[in-house]
Design a protein around this motif. Structure first.
Motif, PDB file in Angstrom:
ATOM      1  N   ASN A   6      44.039  33.535  34.841  1.00 18.85           N
ATOM      2  CA  ASN A   6      45.340  32.939  35.434  1.00 18.85           C
ATOM      3  C   ASN A   6      46.547  32.649  34.600  1.00 18.85           C
ATOM      4  N   PRO A   7      47.415  33.413  34.542  1.00 15.72           N
ATOM      5  CA  PRO A   7      48.421  33.192  33.496  1.00 15.72           C
ATOM      6  C   PRO A   7      49.045  31.795  33.576  1.00 15.72           C
ATOM      7  N   ASP A   8      48.854  30.977  34.736  1.00 15.60           N
ATOM      8  CA  ASP A   8      49.584  29.623  34.564  1.00 15.60           C
ATOM      9  C   ASP A   8      48.901  28.537  33.829  1.00 15.60           C
ATOM     10  N   HIS A  12      48.310  21.621  29.301  1.00 11.78           N
ATOM     11  CA  HIS A  12      48.463  20.497  30.126  1.00 11.78           C
ATOM     12  C   HIS A  12      47.984  20.729  31.421  1.00 11.78           C
ATOM     13  N   THR A  13      47.186  21.890  32.078  1.00  6.51           N
ATOM     14  CA  THR A  13      46.476  21.970  33.112  1.00  6.51           C
ATOM     15  C   THR A  13      45.035  21.025  33.044  1.00  6.51           C
ATOM     16  N   THR A  41      40.693  33.069  31.801  1.00  4.79           N
ATOM     17  CA  THR A  41      41.445  33.302  30.528  1.00  4.79           C
ATOM     18  C   THR A  41      43.090  33.267  31.015  1.00  4.79           C
ATOM     19  N   ASN A  42      44.004  32.761  30.268  1.00  7.46           N
ATOM     20  CA  ASN A  42      45.357  32.830  30.727  1.00  7.46           C
ATOM     21  C   ASN A  42      46.157  33.917  30.190  1.00  7.46           C
ATOM     22  N   GLY A  43      45.344  35.133  29.486  1.00  4.33           N
ATOM     23  CA  GLY A  43      45.818  36.374  28.882  1.00  4.33           C
ATOM     24  C   GLY A  43      46.690  36.052  27.825  1.00  4.33           C
ATOM     25  N   LYS A  44      46.820  34.764  27.192  1.00  5.37           N
ATOM     26  CA  LYS A  44      47.817  34.356  26.119  1.00  5.37           C
ATOM     27  C   LYS A  44      46.976  33.989  24.856  1.00  5.37           C
ATOM     28  N   GLY A  45      45.533  34.072  24.897  1.00  8.68           N
ATOM     29  CA  GLY A  45      44.878  33.754  23.742  1.00  8.68           C
ATOM     30  C   GLY A  45      43.939  32.660  24.098  1.00  8.68           C
ATOM     31  N   ILE A 127      45.108  46.867  34.184  1.00  7.16           N
ATOM     32  CA  ILE A 127      45.055  46.087  32.712  1.00  7.16           C
ATOM     33  C   ILE A 127      44.445  44.848  32.984  1.00  7.16           C
ATOM     34  N   GLN A 128      44.936  43.957  33.793  1.00  5.27           N
ATOM     35  CA  GLN A 128      44.204  42.763  33.947  1.00  5.27           C
ATOM     36  C   GLN A 128      42.864  42.839  34.183  1.00  5.27           C
TER      37      GLN A 128
END
Length: 235
Positions: A6-8, A12-13, A41-45, A127-128
């Motif tokens: 979930n990239p979002d 703050h979530t 994961t948000n894919g940003k680490g 890729i995801q």
């Protein structure tokens, strides 16, 4: 463990809702219930643990109960690869390169490229899926296709290599790669780079490298390059 994407999600979530397709998979296929724990994961680490609040197959909601940030690698591998004639071969490369640990991929259109149009949305999904399957928290960047001349004009930092089949003085890639350094590797189409393209790349500071004695398909050559860089950095 199954990893969701979930990239979002961010620091703050607190409570969020899965899309309909994932909600159905969670509830109908995995048979998850209220109170069960999911890994995302948000894919940003960042990796998250979330507790299901409502096991609704159309709108599954969950609450974040823990967050963990993975450290980024000390190097970045950018693969600039000409798309293969058959889509499934390029998708295979995207999948395996993601599993191994590529950071950025740019499809480059060359003089001898037989495929110039790509299904970017489908490739993003490949890729995801590979990121989730390999339990990684960093999603590789897939750039829009660009012509090789345009790519070379962008200006690139770090170690720069071009793998081609024309005879000449070349060192093996494994002897050129250094650990903890950003790296860009150019891989050409089935018909290889033209002499003009190679000359242009050399003028832009790309060093010629060999991937071994055997002639490799585009997707195989690209994967060998990814593996070589990974072994140098993880050895």
């Amino acid at each position: 463990m199954q990893l969701f994407y979930n990239p979002d999600l961010n620091e703050h979530t607190s409570i969020f809702t899965f899309p309909k397709e994932e909600s159905q998979h969670i509830v109908k296929v995995l048979r998850k219930k209220e109170g069960d724990i999911l890994h995302i994961t948000n894919g940003k680490g960042s990796r998250y643990k979330a507790k299901i609040l409502a096991a609704d197959s159309k709108k599954c909601s969950a609450e974040i109960i823990d967050e963990h940030k993975d450290h980024p690698t000390k190097h970045e591998l950018h693969m600039a690869v000409a798309p293969t004639k058959l889509n499934d071969r390029f998708e295979w490369f995207l999948e395996k390169a993601t599993e191994i640990g590529v950071h950025q991929i740019t499809p480059i259109i060359c003089e001898r490229s037989e495929r110039k149009v790509l299904k970017m949305e489908r490739m993003q999904k490949v890729i995801q899926s590979a990121m989730k399957q390999s339990l990684q928290s960093h999603l590789p960047v897939l750039n829009e296709p660009v012509s090789l001349p345009s790519f070379l004009e962008q200006g690139h930092e770090g170690l720069r290599f071009i793998a081609h089949c024309i005879e000449g003085e070349k060192l093996e890639l494994k002897r050129r790669v250094a650990a903890d350094k950003d790296i860009i590797i150019l891989i050409g189409p089935e018909g290889d780079f033209s002499a003009k393209e190679i000359s242009k790349a050399l003028d832009k500071g790309f060093l010629p490298v060999s991937l071994g004695k055997n002639r490799l398909r585009t997707e195989t050559a690209a994967l060998v390059a990814c593996t070589t860089v990974a072994m140098i950095n993880n050895g």
